[in-house]
Design a protein around this motif. Structure first.
Motif, PDB file in Angstrom:
ATOM      1  N   HIS A   1      -0.322   5.388  -7.462  1.00  0.00           N
ATOM      2  CA  HIS A   1      -0.764   4.701  -7.373  1.00  0.00           C
ATOM      3  C   HIS A   1      -1.909   5.932  -7.689  1.00  0.00           C
ATOM      4  N   ARG A   2      -1.684   6.952  -7.302  1.00  0.00           N
ATOM      5  CA  ARG A   2      -2.880   8.330  -7.288  1.00  0.00           C
ATOM      6  C   ARG A   2      -2.340   9.070  -8.497  1.00  0.00           C
TER       7      ARG A   2
ATOM      8  N   ARG B   1       1.237   4.160  -3.232  1.00  0.00           N
ATOM      9  CA  ARG B   1       0.355   4.932  -3.356  1.00  0.00           C
ATOM     10  C   ARG B   1       1.028   6.509  -4.127  1.00  0.00           C
TER      11      ARG B   1
ATOM     12  N   TYR C   1      -8.614   5.428  -4.973  1.00  0.00           N
ATOM     13  CA  TYR C   1      -7.748   6.753  -5.789  1.00  0.00           C
ATOM     14  C   TYR C   1      -8.934   7.751  -7.098  1.00  0.00           C
TER      15      TYR C   1
ATOM     16  N   ARG D   1       1.273  -1.660  -0.152  1.00  0.00           N
ATOM     17  CA  ARG D   1      -0.403   0.121  -0.124  1.00  0.00           C
ATOM     18  C   ARG D   1       0.871   1.146   0.105  1.00  0.00           C
ATOM     19  N   GLY D   2       1.635   1.233   0.844  1.00  0.00           N
ATOM     20  CA  GLY D   2       2.688   2.277   1.182  1.00  0.00           C
ATOM     21  C   GLY D   2       4.030   3.087   0.020  1.00  0.00           C
TER      22      GLY D   2
END
Ligand SMILES: C[S@@+](CC[C@H](N)C(=O)[O-])C[C@H]1O[C@@H](n2cnc3c(N)ncnc32)[C@H](O)[C@@H]1O
Length: 210
Positions: free
Chosen positions: A27-28, A24, A54, A20-21
């Motif tokens: 992905h955004r 991120r 997102y 996830r981190g």
């Protein structure tokens, strides 16, 4: 392909906690660029759906993935978090997208193109389902093969393959595909977290002039 399915069956329950981190920022970036291209969006290799939150709410997002276990996680996320902009999630191979021609404004491939056995065939499929003037947006570890980093990427490739990743994929493979087709241009390449390690590449469809 069977290897990919098995690897991602194991990854499915823990994937979000690990990635996830790290992913991120990419992905955004991908979700924002896709939404700027239009509202009908296809995400290929949607996985557990980490990128789905997102997209702006006005989008209509369809996700596909080879792994039923990853898709099952994505379905849970959509239900749990009320992601109403996600209109469908299907188990599907990127080599054969079961959608009509010109169905989407943008096709996203986050962290998947380097894992597909025949990426050119998958990109042809993405191009087919894309509307005129649409965009293909790719995020991955895309190297240029130069210098000590290129040597390391080649050396660790077999190891990385075992955990369902790829390190030795060249950015030129995608730009050469675009050049050969003649109707796509590389509109942008952005370096994303951490420190430009990942890249987001935007391919814009250039409709033939009449
Ligand atoms: C590294 S994960 C990325 C998941 C998600 N896109 C993300 O960014 O978090 C790669 C995903 O691609 C999927 N995949 C691999 N080969 C594929 C193929 N040929 N067609 C569709 N999905 C594929 C895997 O099942 C896995 O869910």
């Amino acid at each position: 392909m069977e290897h990919q399915r098995k690897v991602y069956q194991r990854w499915a329950p823990i994937y979000d906690r690990v990635y996830r981190g790290l992913l991120r920022d990419s992905h955004r970036t991908v979700a924002k660029l896709a939404a700027e291209a239009g509202h009908d969006i296809l995400e290929v290799g949607v996985g557990t759906g980490l990128m789905l939150p997102y997209y702006p709410k006005q989008c209509r997002v369809t996700g596909v993935d080879l792994s039923e276990h990853m898709i099952a996680e994505a379905r849970k996320k959509v239900a749990r978090d009320g992601l109403d902009h996600v209109v469908a999630l299907h188990v599907m191979n990127a080599h054969r997208l079961e959608f009509a021609d010109r169905s989407f404004d943008a096709v996203c491939l986050p962290f998947v193109v380097t894992l597909i056995p025949d990426p050119e065939r998958a990109l042809d499929e993405c191009a087919r389902v894309l509307r005129l003037g649409g965009e293909i947006i790719i995020a991955s570890k895309l190297g240029d093969g130069r210098g000590i980093q290129g040597v390391i990427e080649e050396a660790v490739a077999p190891l990385v393959h075992k955990v369902g990743w790829s390190s030795a994929f060249r950015i030129s493979r995608i730009s050469e595909w675009a050049e050969r087709r003649g109707n796509f241009e590389v509109a942008d390449i952005r370096r994303t977290f951490p420190n430009g390690f990942f890249k987001v590449m935007r391919l814009k469809h250039r409709p033939a002039s009449v």
